[in-house]
Scaffold this active site. Structure first.
Site, PDB file in Angstrom:
ATOM      1  N   ASP A 130       0.910  -1.140   0.000  1.00 45.18           N
ATOM      2  CA  ASP A 130       0.000   0.000   0.000  1.00 45.18           C
ATOM      3  C   ASP A 130       0.950   1.191   0.000  1.00 45.18           C
ATOM      4  O   ASP A 130       1.586   1.485   1.013  1.00 45.18           O
ATOM      5  CB  ASP A 130      -0.865   0.010   1.263  1.00 45.18           C
ATOM      6  CG  ASP A 130      -1.854   1.159   1.230  1.00 45.18           C
ATOM      7  OD1 ASP A 130      -1.450   2.281   0.894  1.00 45.18           O
ATOM      8  OD2 ASP A 130      -3.035   0.946   1.537  1.00 45.18           O
ATOM      9  N   HIS A 131       1.083   1.852  -1.157  1.00 47.75           N
ATOM     10  CA  HIS A 131       2.199   2.803  -1.269  1.00 47.75           C
ATOM     11  C   HIS A 131       2.061   3.971  -0.284  1.00 47.75           C
ATOM     12  O   HIS A 131       3.044   4.634   0.022  1.00 47.75           O
ATOM     13  CB  HIS A 131       2.407   3.264  -2.707  1.00 47.75           C
ATOM     14  CG  HIS A 131       1.461   4.329  -3.174  1.00 47.75           C
ATOM     15  ND1 HIS A 131       0.208   4.066  -3.630  1.00 47.75           N
ATOM     16  CD2 HIS A 131       1.602   5.676  -3.245  1.00 47.75           C
ATOM     17  CE1 HIS A 131      -0.388   5.195  -3.968  1.00 47.75           C
ATOM     18  NE2 HIS A 131       0.442   6.189  -3.742  1.00 47.75           N
TER      19      HIS A 131
ATOM     20  N   LYS B  42       5.022   6.353   2.360  1.00 50.72           N
ATOM     21  CA  LYS B  42       5.237   7.802   2.387  1.00 50.72           C
ATOM     22  C   LYS B  42       5.838   8.192   3.732  1.00 50.72           C
ATOM     23  O   LYS B  42       5.326   7.798   4.784  1.00 50.72           O
ATOM     24  CB  LYS B  42       3.910   8.549   2.169  1.00 50.72           C
ATOM     25  CG  LYS B  42       3.357   8.395   0.764  1.00 50.72           C
ATOM     26  CD  LYS B  42       2.106   9.237   0.590  1.00 50.72           C
ATOM     27  CE  LYS B  42       1.383   8.873  -0.698  1.00 50.72           C
ATOM     28  NZ  LYS B  42       1.825   9.604  -1.873  1.00 50.72           N
TER      29      LYS B  42
ATOM     30  N   HIS C  10      -5.723   2.987   1.209  1.00 50.98           N
ATOM     31  CA  HIS C  10      -4.933   4.132   1.686  1.00 50.98           C
ATOM     32  C   HIS C  10      -5.589   4.855   2.869  1.00 50.98           C
ATOM     33  O   HIS C  10      -4.945   5.130   3.886  1.00 50.98           O
ATOM     34  CB  HIS C  10      -4.716   5.140   0.564  1.00 50.98           C
ATOM     35  CG  HIS C  10      -4.160   4.550  -0.700  1.00 50.98           C
ATOM     36  ND1 HIS C  10      -3.258   3.518  -0.694  1.00 50.98           N
ATOM     37  CD2 HIS C  10      -4.364   4.850  -1.997  1.00 50.98           C
ATOM     38  CE1 HIS C  10      -2.930   3.215  -1.957  1.00 50.98           C
ATOM     39  NE2 HIS C  10      -3.600   4.005  -2.752  1.00 50.98           N
TER      40      HIS C  10
END
Ligand code: BG6
Length: 501
Positions: A176-177, A181, A239
């Site tokens: 889950d990019h 972050k 997200h």
């Protein structure tokens, strides 16, 4: 920084957009930062026929040679054309990997990155297993799987159980990019490294929590995918709920994969299910309609390529829900996401309860909008505390002021991209920032009744909103009293409906 063991990264879906735009640039940056092992190779695999050199040329287009190392990096890239459904291709892949291992003196450690359409998430791992590429007898074998992870609770469960037939949970890295972050990771540091936040981080002091993840972009060229996904599957299930978990979870015992995943799981288990008859009241869905933004005509969602002209797919979702546990009982959480909104911003707003008694002239001070902690994920990453101060002069008039910190002030520190961080963690076998199978399923369990209500109950409205606006006005009605969402701007410290976007 620990450099990973020597290995080969195999990217399935190598001719796709993600490989060119994100994965190869992230690997190149890791190479420039000397974070890749000395014996290392990348094998791109997809259907299109390319020679190694043709594929290298294609990848080169997205890389800037800032360090004179580009040619050296490109030499590490190889390509293999495969038919993802054909067993023979996997035999070829295995042989190619063995050849590379012996010619480049790389031990047989493989990281398989699935940057492929969701229907291949089960096929590729099973095919790899058939030729023994799941076996960890002589080296590590890991899978990184891109989102979306399933498209419903049932499909996610099926996918997990199929994957677990051939790979162990500790070999599977569900990406889950957002968790890659830097500012999302900073949520944990802000909460757990500072003594001042944790004591007030609960139902006694917090009025409500807001999470916004919105974009100016439309669906670009992804009509085919987006028609099947919609904003709820594309952004909320993963997200946004991951950010909610990091805001709401209890302090983990240690900063380690299982401890953090355990705390997140508890949050997902505490989400109060939204009953089908409440979906219309607690969840607002919208779809953008044609409009003019800064003098330019913007097409409606239904006019985009590969979108049904009567599509009911949502490009906007706002919802209200509760977390039924000791810490958050009674505190409403509001989350929203949307395409073609006025600005692109991701942020979390913690609004504190007003003082119990008002002593001063507070005519210019709104307790709701001026009593907030804002954690800005992107852009203008930073933290903003909005509080009241005395306006200079006679009397005691309260004035809202901002106390702000911007990540950009840490000028000497480069923020790594989400994919750099996640690829490096996958290479090292650190699963802290990846989702565990059961937490993905728990997030789907929360989302599924909403999907069902939308699919089965025609009375749940889909509101149109003009592209370039803040979404359906009904989303403000989710919020109690006369309060509204915070309407953020490009810059952390500005706000209001009409600021520079
Ligand atoms: C992706 C979604 O996962 O996240 C996209 O599929 C969305 O629709 C993107 O645009 C947003 O990511 P970021 O990092 O640009 O906020």
């Amino acid at each position: 920084m620990i450099v990973p063991e020597s290995h080969i990264v195999v990217i399935f879906g190598a001719s796709g957009d993600l490989t060119r735009r994100k994965l190869i640039p992230a690997l190149y940056q890791l190479f420039c930062d000397k974070l890749l092992p000395p014996h290392f190779a990348i094998v791109g695999a997809s259907r299109t026929e390319f020679t190694d050199d043709e594929f290298r040329e294609r990848m080169k287009e997205n890389l800037k040679d800032t360090t004179d190392h580009l040619d050296e990096f490109l030499k590490k890239i190889y390509y293999l054309s495969i038919d993802t459904l054909g067993s023979e291709s996997y035999e070829n892949l295995k042989n190619r990997l063995e050849e590379l291992c012996s010619s480049l003196e790389i031990p047989p450690n493989y990281l398989f990155y699935l940057s492929t359409p969701p229907n291949l998430d089960q096929v590729i791992p099973a095919m790899l297993a058939k030729v023994g590429l799941n076996s960890t007898k002589d080296g590590f074998r890991r899978l990184i799987i891109e989102k979306p992870f399933g498209s419903s609770l049932e499909s996610a469960r099926k996918l997990n159980s199929n994957l677990l037939r051939n790979f162990r949970e500790d070999q599977i890295f569900r990406i889950d990019h957002y968790l890659g972050k830097e500012t999302v990771q900073n949520l944990m540091v802000t909460r757990f490294a500072n003594g001042i936040f944790e004591p007030v981080w609960n139902r006694n002091f917090v009025q409500r929590v807001e999470v916004t993840g919105v974009e100016t972009l439309g669906i670009e060229n992804r009509g085919g995918y987006y028609e099947q996904a919609g904003a709820l599957r594309d952004m909320v299930q993963n997200h946004l709920l991951q950010m909610v978990a990091l805001i709401a979870m209890e302090p983990p015992v240690v900063i380690e994969a299982n401890a953090i995943r355990y705390e997140k799981m508890k949050v997902f288990q505490s989400l109060r299910p939204i009953k089908s008859e409440e979906v219309g009241k607690q969840v607002v869905r919208g779809q953008y309609i044609a409009s003019t933004i800064k003098g330019e005509s913007v097409a409606a969602y239904r006019e985009e390529a590969n979108v049904d002209s009567e599509s009911h797919t949502e490009t906007y979702v706002a919802m209200k829900f509760f977390i039924d546990n000791w810490r958050w009982a009674g505190v409403p959480f509001y989350i929203r996401t949307g395409k073609r909104l006025p600005t692109s911003v991701t942020e979390i707003v913690i609004e504190f309860k007003p003082t119990p008694h008002h002593l001063f002239d507070e005519s210019a001070f709104n307790h709701h909008s001026a009593n907030q902690l804002i954690l800005r994920i992107q852009p203008d990453e930073g933290i903003l505390l909005k509080i009241g101060m005395k306006e200079p002069g006679s009397g005691f008039k309260v004035k809202p002021v901002n106390i702000d910190f911007h990540y950009s002030s840490l000028a000497d520190i480069k923020l790594p991209s989400a994919y750099e961080r996640l690829l490096l963690d996958g290479m090292r076998g650190d699963a802290t920032l990846f989702s565990r199978g059961d937490t993905v399923e728990a997030a789907w369990s929360f989302i599924q009744p909403i999907l069902d209500a939308w699919a089965n109950d025609a009375s749940v409205p889909l509101y149109g909103y003009p592209a370039g606006t803040w979404g359906p006005i009904e989303s403000d009605q989710l919020i109690e009293g006369d309060q509204t969402w915070r309407y953020p701007c490009k810059n952390l410290t500005d706000d209001g409906f009409y600021c520079e976007l």
